[in-house]
Design a protein around this motif. Structure first.
Motif, PDB file in Angstrom:
ATOM      1  N   LYS A 133       0.708  -1.189   0.038  1.00  0.00           N
ATOM      2  CA  LYS A 133      -0.123   0.073  -0.042  1.00  0.00           C
ATOM      3  C   LYS A 133       0.751   1.196   0.112  1.00  0.00           C
ATOM      4  O   LYS A 133       1.083   1.945   0.982  1.00  0.00           O
ATOM      5  CB  LYS A 133      -0.956   0.045   1.164  1.00  0.00           C
ATOM      6  CG  LYS A 133      -1.685  -1.322   1.277  1.00  0.00           C
ATOM      7  CD  LYS A 133      -2.569  -1.277   2.526  1.00  0.00           C
ATOM      8  CE  LYS A 133      -3.560  -2.218   2.479  1.00  0.00           C
ATOM      9  NZ  LYS A 133      -4.698  -2.731   3.755  1.00  0.00           N
ATOM     10  N   VAL A 134       1.390   1.358  -1.087  1.00  0.00           N
ATOM     11  CA  VAL A 134       2.541   2.407  -1.161  1.00  0.00           C
ATOM     12  C   VAL A 134       2.133   3.926  -1.169  1.00  0.00           C
ATOM     13  O   VAL A 134       3.060   4.605  -0.818  1.00  0.00           O
ATOM     14  CB  VAL A 134       3.376   2.369  -2.707  1.00  0.00           C
ATOM     15  CG1 VAL A 134       3.785   0.984  -2.657  1.00  0.00           C
ATOM     16  CG2 VAL A 134       2.258   2.547  -3.714  1.00  0.00           C
ATOM     17  N   LEU A 135       0.855   4.327  -1.105  1.00  0.00           N
ATOM     18  CA  LEU A 135       0.622   5.633  -1.034  1.00  0.00           C
ATOM     19  C   LEU A 135       0.394   5.916   0.598  1.00  0.00           C
ATOM     20  O   LEU A 135       0.259   7.328   0.880  1.00  0.00           O
ATOM     21  CB  LEU A 135      -0.843   5.648  -1.535  1.00  0.00           C
ATOM     22  CG  LEU A 135      -0.837   5.626  -3.190  1.00  0.00           C
ATOM     23  CD1 LEU A 135      -2.348   5.652  -3.583  1.00  0.00           C
ATOM     24  CD2 LEU A 135      -0.082   6.571  -3.848  1.00  0.00           C
ATOM     25  N   GLU A 136       0.761   5.141   1.325  1.00  0.00           N
ATOM     26  CA  GLU A 136       0.531   5.386   2.915  1.00  0.00           C
ATOM     27  C   GLU A 136       2.153   5.867   3.081  1.00  0.00           C
ATOM     28  O   GLU A 136       2.128   6.320   4.295  1.00  0.00           O
ATOM     29  CB  GLU A 136       0.056   4.223   3.465  1.00  0.00           C
ATOM     30  CG  GLU A 136      -1.305   3.794   3.102  1.00  0.00           C
ATOM     31  CD  GLU A 136      -1.718   2.491   4.001  1.00  0.00           C
ATOM     32  OE1 GLU A 136      -0.632   2.036   4.727  1.00  0.00           O
ATOM     33  OE2 GLU A 136      -2.645   2.062   3.988  1.00  0.00           O
ATOM     34  N   SER A 137       3.021   5.370   2.598  1.00  0.00           N
ATOM     35  CA  SER A 137       4.445   5.818   3.108  1.00  0.00           C
ATOM     36  C   SER A 137       5.584   6.047   1.989  1.00  0.00           C
ATOM     37  O   SER A 137       5.108   5.994   0.556  1.00  0.00           O
ATOM     38  CB  SER A 137       5.183   4.547   3.668  1.00  0.00           C
ATOM     39  OG  SER A 137       4.326   3.886   4.671  1.00  0.00           O
ATOM     40  N   SER A 196       8.992   1.123 -15.206  1.00  0.00           N
ATOM     41  CA  SER A 196       7.923   0.811 -14.112  1.00  0.00           C
ATOM     42  C   SER A 196       8.351   1.150 -12.700  1.00  0.00           C
ATOM     43  O   SER A 196       9.227   0.599 -12.295  1.00  0.00           O
ATOM     44  CB  SER A 196       7.611  -0.510 -14.543  1.00  0.00           C
ATOM     45  OG  SER A 196       6.509  -0.909 -13.581  1.00  0.00           O
ATOM     46  N   HIS A 197       7.489   2.014 -12.041  1.00  0.00           N
ATOM     47  CA  HIS A 197       7.824   2.176 -10.686  1.00  0.00           C
ATOM     48  C   HIS A 197       6.473   2.436  -9.890  1.00  0.00           C
ATOM     49  O   HIS A 197       5.518   2.978 -10.595  1.00  0.00           O
ATOM     50  CB  HIS A 197       8.951   3.226 -10.508  1.00  0.00           C
ATOM     51  CG  HIS A 197       8.666   4.544 -11.232  1.00  0.00           C
ATOM     52  ND1 HIS A 197       7.892   5.311 -10.469  1.00  0.00           N
ATOM     53  CD2 HIS A 197       8.781   4.931 -12.341  1.00  0.00           C
ATOM     54  CE1 HIS A 197       7.606   6.439 -11.419  1.00  0.00           C
ATOM     55  NE2 HIS A 197       8.378   6.202 -12.500  1.00  0.00           N
ATOM     56  N   PHE A 198       6.333   2.465  -8.739  1.00  0.00           N
ATOM     57  CA  PHE A 198       5.513   3.001  -7.710  1.00  0.00           C
ATOM     58  C   PHE A 198       5.265   4.715  -7.869  1.00  0.00           C
ATOM     59  O   PHE A 198       6.499   5.186  -8.074  1.00  0.00           O
ATOM     60  CB  PHE A 198       5.714   2.706  -6.544  1.00  0.00           C
ATOM     61  CG  PHE A 198       5.610   1.211  -6.219  1.00  0.00           C
ATOM     62  CD1 PHE A 198       4.149   0.463  -6.555  1.00  0.00           C
ATOM     63  CD2 PHE A 198       6.493   0.521  -5.468  1.00  0.00           C
ATOM     64  CE1 PHE A 198       4.153  -0.908  -6.114  1.00  0.00           C
ATOM     65  CE2 PHE A 198       6.364  -1.067  -5.115  1.00  0.00           C
ATOM     66  CZ  PHE A 198       5.065  -1.584  -5.458  1.00  0.00           C
ATOM     67  N   PRO A 199       4.110   5.344  -7.951  1.00  0.00           N
ATOM     68  CA  PRO A 199       4.047   6.673  -7.890  1.00  0.00           C
ATOM     69  C   PRO A 199       4.841   7.175  -6.689  1.00  0.00           C
ATOM     70  O   PRO A 199       4.932   6.900  -5.650  1.00  0.00           O
ATOM     71  CB  PRO A 199       2.522   6.787  -7.692  1.00  0.00           C
ATOM     72  CG  PRO A 199       1.913   5.386  -8.210  1.00  0.00           C
ATOM     73  CD  PRO A 199       2.783   4.635  -7.929  1.00  0.00           C
ATOM     74  N   LYS A 200       5.573   8.273  -7.069  1.00  0.00           N
ATOM     75  CA  LYS A 200       6.284   9.102  -6.223  1.00  0.00           C
ATOM     76  C   LYS A 200       7.662   8.341  -5.493  1.00  0.00           C
ATOM     77  O   LYS A 200       7.816   8.878  -4.377  1.00  0.00           O
ATOM     78  CB  LYS A 200       5.114   9.807  -4.974  1.00  0.00           C
ATOM     79  CG  LYS A 200       4.151  10.622  -5.741  1.00  0.00           C
ATOM     80  CD  LYS A 200       3.487  11.325  -4.405  1.00  0.00           C
ATOM     81  CE  LYS A 200       4.182  12.358  -3.788  1.00  0.00           C
ATOM     82  NZ  LYS A 200       3.431  13.009  -2.623  1.00  0.00           N
ATOM     83  N   ALA A 201       7.838   7.065  -5.909  1.00  0.00           N
ATOM     84  CA  ALA A 201       9.085   6.605  -5.591  1.00  0.00           C
ATOM     85  C   ALA A 201      10.115   7.424  -5.516  1.00  0.00           C
ATOM     86  O   ALA A 201      10.541   7.915  -6.932  1.00  0.00           O
ATOM     87  CB  ALA A 201       9.065   5.331  -6.171  1.00  0.00           C
ATOM     88  N   ILE A 202      11.108   7.086  -4.759  1.00  0.00           N
ATOM     89  CA  ILE A 202      12.670   7.506  -4.839  1.00  0.00           C
ATOM     90  C   ILE A 202      13.461   6.639  -5.459  1.00  0.00           C
ATOM     91  O   ILE A 202      13.427   5.461  -4.727  1.00  0.00           O
ATOM     92  CB  ILE A 202      12.978   8.222  -3.655  1.00  0.00           C
ATOM     93  CG1 ILE A 202      12.048   9.505  -3.257  1.00  0.00           C
ATOM     94  CG2 ILE A 202      14.434   8.910  -3.940  1.00  0.00           C
ATOM     95  CD1 ILE A 202      12.354   9.834  -1.522  1.00  0.00           C
TER      96      ILE A 202
END
Length: 483
Positions: free
Chosen positions: A300-304, A318-324
């Motif tokens: 649940k990547v939007l939480e952290s 390809s990556h999760f939104p807002k990932a560093i």
């Protein structure tokens, strides 16, 4: 989880028969004739050195890294027993295993009383000694400057000075920075006070040692803990008289001004490490074993926050939104500790279970494993795609773009690539993202493509929707065209 040697190390063995003799690497001298043996362990990523001093089948460890397994293996190999640990100061750039070794081996930890340690310890200050054998004795010397609690450990053989373990007080070619502790809850005015103490440490302690005395520091070239450090693993006091800028004759005022004149940004994890080392870290295996490892579809990547350690090319596809994106590389754990604040939970992303394991072990070196919400195996998950660098469009008219050079100031001055580039060092980028003209395409470059990958992801994480092009490895073509 197997307790393997997670830090990539090379070990250098020095054997010396008596005071005043030089060191010979991997010598064939009969060990029965030696007064002692010094083994140096190296963590190449953090450029950190630790030591095992062996005499009479007893070992004293100096500044051990987070994983105690290499020291246990060495003791077993030598048929020796670890009898003590010495910490030269409360380290800022890595987490020590002193408390775990104390608990595992039931041995004392020696530190300066000024360190204010909250774990079980024995004080080790001016005049205190630690006897290893009939001939080999360690002497404590208070050497403040890098920090108020810094000590150096002088090894004497039959009363003769042979080697000094300097911690971060004196490094090869330089000295430890005196400005780190202001980030640990103390006032900024402490910088000057520590710089003055460092002047007296060099002049009243180190310069009084004989030229033949061997110097074993806690760090080598590339460490955040000092400037002008040479890429060497050991030195002598005589060599430092010639090559170390801090050993050259100058007034106290000149010394202080010089020491405080060049201070690069300090990673945010440093004060956390200082505090953690003062109380002692949890056992490595225990700390790592509680971290869940999950598939990308379960996160649940939007939480952290999300730290993706895959290669930049994989991340862009390809990556999760807002990932560093902080790709796996030497010192990558330090970059994570630069952009993720202590106590801030985050997902750690890698491509396979083996790579997840490697990243968790690297994070443990700076004590960040306890902030990992879960380790994520990305695999073939279909995520968000990043914009790619349109080299043809960029070359048609570079003035249409806002170019950001994330190399250091020194690198940018020494080798400019684009005339219109704005130099914002990567370590300072997050402080300036709001100042970027987000209505234009931001073109980011560094020297090789590694730092620009981090930078472009940081901009997208902070300002979603911004058009960012990472020049990446194409920068090599532009640099070659300049030559």
């Amino acid at each position: 989880m197997n307790r393997r040697l997670f830090i990539h190390r090379s070990a250098i063995l020095f054997t010396l028969a008596s005071a005043g003799q030089g060191a010979s690497c991997f010598g064939n001298t009969d060990k029965q004739e030696l007064g002692y043996t010094i083994k140096q362990f190296e963590d190449e990523g953090l450029v950190q050195f630790s030591y095992a001093i062996l005499a009479d089948r007893k070992i004293v460890l100096v500044d051990p890294a987070r994983d105690p397994a290499p020291y246990y293996a060495y003791a077993k190999e030598q048929g020796a027993k670890i009898i003590a640990v010495v910490e030269t100061h409360s380290h800022a750039d890595f987490v020590s295993s002193h408390l775990e070794i104390h608990q595992d081996q039931n041995v004392p930890v020696y530190v300066s009383k000024l360190l204010q340690a909250t774990y079980p310890h024995q004080t080790f200050d001016d005049g205190d000694t630690l006897k290893i054998s009939d001939h080999i004795v360690l002497h404590a010397i208070n050497t403040p400057g890098h920090s108020a609690d810094s000590i150096s450990v002088l090894l004497k053989d039959r009363g003769n000075d042979v080697a000094i373990f300097s911690g971060d007080a004196v490094l090869i070619g330089g000295v430890g920075r005196p400005d780190l502790r202001e980030y640990s809850g103390q006032q900024a005015s402490q910088r000057e006070k520590l710089a003055r103490q460092l002047f007296h440490t060099v002049n009243n302690s180190y310069l009084k040692l004989a030229d033949h005395v061997l110097l074993y520091p806690a760090h080598g070239g590339g460490s955040f803990c000092g400037n002008a450090i040479k890429d060497l693993k050991q030195s002598t006091i005589g060599a430092e008289r010639k090559q170390n800028f801090a050993f050259q004759k100058r007034s106290e005022e000149e010394f202080v001004q010089l020491i405080l004149s060049d201070r690069s940004p300090i990673p945010v994890y440093f004060p956390y490490n200082v505090a953690l080392n003062r109380k002692g870290a949890a056992a490595l295996h225990t700390s790592l074993s509680g971290i869940p490892i999950i598939a990308a579809s379960m996160a649940k990547v939007l939480e952290s926050k999300v730290v993706d350690t895959r290669k930049a090319a994989q991340f862009r596809q390809s990556h999760f939104p807002k990932a560093i994106n902080i790709p796996e590389r030497s010192k990558s754990e330090s970059w994570i500790g630069t952009f993720i604040a202590p106590q801030e939970s985050f997902y750690l992303v890698a491509d396979t279970k083996q790579e997840v394991q490697l990243q968790l072990e690297k994070l443990a070196k700076i004590g960040y494993e306890q902030f990992v919400k879960a380790a994520v195996i990305y695999g073939d998950y279909k995520g968000q795609k990043s914009a790619t660098f349109d080299q043809a469009a960029f070359d048609r008219n570079q003035t249409d773009y806002f170019i950001v050079d994330v190399r250091t100031v020194a690198e940018a001055k020494a080798e400019p690539v684009f005339k219109e580039a704005h130099n914002i060092p990567l370590a300072e980028l997050t402080q300036h993202i709001a100042e970027l003209p987000l209505d234009k395409i931001i073109v980011v470059h560094c020297a090789s493509g590694y730092r620009s990958a981090i930078a472009s992801s940081l901009i997208n994480e902070s300002a979603p929707g911004t058009r960012v092009w990472d020049v990446g490895e194409h920068i090599k073509e532009y640099k070659q065209s300049k030559n």
